[in-house]
Write an enzyme that holds these catalytic residues in place. Structure first.
Site, PDB file in Angstrom:
ATOM      1  N   ASP A   1      71.187  34.841 -41.958  1.00  0.00           N
ATOM      2  CA  ASP A   1      70.825  35.116 -40.573  1.00  0.00           C
ATOM      3  C   ASP A   1      70.251  33.828 -39.977  1.00  0.00           C
ATOM      4  O   ASP A   1      70.028  32.831 -40.676  1.00  0.00           O
ATOM      5  CB  ASP A   1      69.824  36.272 -40.501  1.00  0.00           C
ATOM      6  CG  ASP A   1      69.902  37.020 -39.171  1.00  0.00           C
ATOM      7  OD1 ASP A   1      70.315  36.413 -38.168  1.00  0.00           O
ATOM      8  OD2 ASP A   1      69.545  38.207 -39.143  1.00  0.00           O
TER       9      ASP A   1
ATOM     10  N   GLU B   1      65.112  42.673 -31.669  1.00  0.00           N
ATOM     11  CA  GLU B   1      64.422  42.303 -32.907  1.00  0.00           C
ATOM     12  C   GLU B   1      62.917  42.603 -32.827  1.00  0.00           C
ATOM     13  O   GLU B   1      62.515  43.660 -32.344  1.00  0.00           O
ATOM     14  CB  GLU B   1      64.739  40.851 -33.270  1.00  0.00           C
ATOM     15  CG  GLU B   1      66.234  40.648 -33.514  1.00  0.00           C
ATOM     16  CD  GLU B   1      66.571  39.291 -34.091  1.00  0.00           C
ATOM     17  OE1 GLU B   1      65.932  38.862 -35.049  1.00  0.00           O
ATOM     18  OE2 GLU B   1      67.530  38.666 -33.574  1.00  0.00           O
TER      19      GLU B   1
END
Length: 633
Positions: A313, A519
């Site tokens: 990521d 997020e």
């Protein structure tokens, strides 16, 4: 005789040397890797034997668009470029702008010694949502409500066409996390709290990539040509189960629980030929997933036979240490040895290259690990047809935001709506409304706001507010297009009680909810709708018969307001096609959606999922009232 014998021997030796030289020249000169008729493994092997260490490490390097240029791509043999958080060429860039930008960078890759094409990636996680004029589909939390894998597969196919329209062949989707706590800021990226629904929804993968041929070996990536894109199953593994729903936190679970809940969607994704897998920021029982060799290499690659490539990521290996980047040399070593093949890098890509090169030369990281990574990356690139068709064109530009895709998104919106309450008594339902309703009030912060409808990962990483940078239909616009011409629609975002009594409305639609987030910025301990939403509900529903529509990425606190609400609809994050909401409110289609998440009474109950001993929801998993289409002359 002696002279002739010597002469013949010499001639034979010369001939042999010539043949050997010719064979060597042919071997070097004939690039089998460029020949699409050669078997896949032959092409990979041929290319790899020609590559230097520098070229191999370049393939493992993914950099952000703003740092990339044809010169940089060529100099560092960069294997991949991304638009992080959307990162468009200019704002409101056209399909042509995107294609030209991607092609310019690709030409840098093609100008290298071996001409290995780079792969461009973007987060098209609910449609091609960072691109102006694209169709934005409902987020996964809404799609899980539909229980419709065929619909989700069609959405994958439409998304692939829109992504390819901009010259991009790779998307970081789908998220197959199983969200077990709605306080998690990424919960809307999850189809459901139930792993069985998430598993079914992995049909989006063949939508994006194409149907894998029956003869293909399990675990081998598959992409069916220039109208499809490489997909990415994420985030491996367990990120939806973190303690208290805190993003990037620790997931505490035994191996059986991990396999049955969080790992199970990966079984289906691999069988369906997913090309790449992205690693989670989170930890599993205290161990950072980006450094978890046991699960990445031993289980995902060796046990499950995944043959695509594993990608980190954004700044994922940096976060192996706390604080991030505190010991970057160790992070590179730990991440690559764990089995990460391609590393998603921000500004420090040269630092990554230097550390990895040094560690290979010092035998800290074996060459076999580098070769495994590069072999996997090349396999995906060959399977995608990048070597045969490295440059994009504008032949699919008309697919971006096409009417067909918008109709599909509208269908998805209709099927994703959940009717949670319909009338203050069962024998007096409020919905569906007739199209002739006299004077109709439309109120609330979310009634006329495409940014709010679409949520995070739209235009920008954290989403946007308002209608300027998104092309679509707000819920208010959809209502105005649907009602009878005689119906007087009045829009007031937050009317006071005096105005409400003055106007004498027949009924009201109040649209409230959360603001966009992504997020960790979406992590919430209270899960409340934004102000003045509660006040608008109280003012309007205290005077006028009302339906409240909640726009949110998860269940939110609603019980304190429930008694004063006549009808309640969970619309999740529906995307650009607000017309789909109006279709169902006014009975052109019936309500069919069933909750894919448990709707709690109080946040004190969380986490709470179907099957838990303390299960006492406001609305249980699978709940949803239904209506029939309204017949009107």
């Amino acid at each position: 005789m002696g002279k002739y014998s010597v002469a013949l021997t010499m001639s034979f030796l010369v001939l042999c040397l010539w043949l050997l030289a010719a064979a060597a020249t042919e071997a070097e000169g004939y690039p089998k890797y460029k020949d699409p008729k050669q078997p896949l493994n032959v092409r990979i092997k041929d290319l790899m034997r020609r590559m230097s260490l520098e070229e191999k490490i370049g393939q493992m390097t993914q950099i952000e668009r703003t740092l990339a240029s044809p010169r940089i791509v060529k100099k560092y043999f960069v294997g991949s470029v991304i638009s992080a958080g959307g990162s468009p060429p200019p704002p409101k860039a056209s399909a042509e702008d995107w294609v030209n930008m991607v092609n310019d960078l690709q030409k840098g890759a093609l100008s290298t010694r071996l001409g290995i094409p780079m792969i461009y990636g973007i987060d098209a996680i609910h449609g091609h949502s960072f691109v102006y004029k694209a169709t934005v589909f409902p987020h996964n939390v809404g799609l899980g409500v539909t229980r419709d894998p065929v619909l989700v597969k069609r959405i994958g196919a439409a998304t692939a066409l829109e992504v390819r329209a901009t010259g991009i062949p790779y998307t970081f989707a789908p998220s197959i996390s199983v969200c077990r706590d709605p306080r998690w800021g990424r919960c809307y990226e999850s189809f459901s709290e139930d792993h069985k629904i998430v598993r079914a929804m992995t049909d989006i993968i063949p939508g994006l990539q194409g149907d894998i041929p029956s003869h293909l070996q399990k675990g081998v990536p598959f992409v069916a040509g220039k109208k499809k894109v490489a997909a990415c199953a994420k985030h491996f593994v367990g990120d939806g189960g973190t303690v208290n729903g805190i993003d990037e936190n620790n997931t505490l679970i035994d191996f059986h629980g991990l396999l049955s809940i969080h790992m199970s969607p990966y079984f289906d994704s691999i069988i369906k030929g997913v090309s790449t897998v992205m690693i989670a920021y989170s930890s599993l029982n205290g161990k950072k997933m980006h450094a978890n060799h046991e699960l990445i290499t031993s289980f995902l690659k060796n046990k499950l036979k995944f043959r695509g490539f594993v990608i980190s990521d954004w700044k994922g290996i940096d976060r192996i240490t706390d604080p991030p980047h505190a010991n970057y040399s160790y992070s590179v070593q730990a991440g690559v040895l764990a089995g990460i093949d391609m590393v998603m890098l921000p500004e420090n890509f040269t630092e990554f290259i230097e550390h990895l090169t040094s560690q290979v030369k010092k035998n800290i990281i074996p060459m076999s690990r580098i070769d495994d990574a590069v072999r996997r990356i090349l396999r995906v690139k060959f399977v995608m047809g990048l070597f045969e068709n490295p440059l994009a064109d504008l032949s699919l530009a008309n697919q971006l935001g096409s009417q067909e895709h918008r109709e599909l998104a509208r269908e998805a919106v209709r099927k994703s709506l959940v009717l949670l309450k319909n009338g203050k008594s069962a024998n007096q339902p409020l919905l569906p409304f007739p199209k002739k309703v006299g004077k109709l009030l439309v109120a609330g912060t979310h009634a006329d706001n495409l940014g709010y409808q679409c949520g995070g990962w739209t235009v920008e990483w954290q989403g946007v507010h308002g209608n300027d940078r998104i092309v679509g239909t707000t819920i208010l616009e959809g209502i105005r297009k649907t009602v009878h011409p005689s119906t007087h629609v009045v829009h007031m975002e937050n009317p006071d009680t005096n105005l409400l009594r003055l106007h004498k409305f027949s009924c009201a639609i109040v649209v409230v909810g959360e603001v966009p987030y992504a997020e960790m910025y979406g992590d919430s301990k209270n899960l409340r709708i934004i102000e003045p939403g509660p006040r608008t509900i109280k003012n309007v529903c205290g005077i006028v018969r009302c339906v409240v529509i909640v726009i949110s990425g998860r269940p939110v606190v609603i019980e304190p307001h429930l008694a004063e609400i006549d009808a309640l609809v969970a619309a999740w994050l529906p995307g650009t096609e607000g017309q789909g909401v109006a279709d169902v409110l006014f009975g052109q289609q019936g309500f069919t959606g069933k909750l894919g998440r448990t709707w709690f009474r109080s946040v004190d109950q969380l986490p709470m999922n179907i099957g838990d001993p303390h299960y006492d929801p406001l609305f249980p998993f699978g709940f949803g009232l239904t209506t029939k289409p309204r017949q009107e002359n």
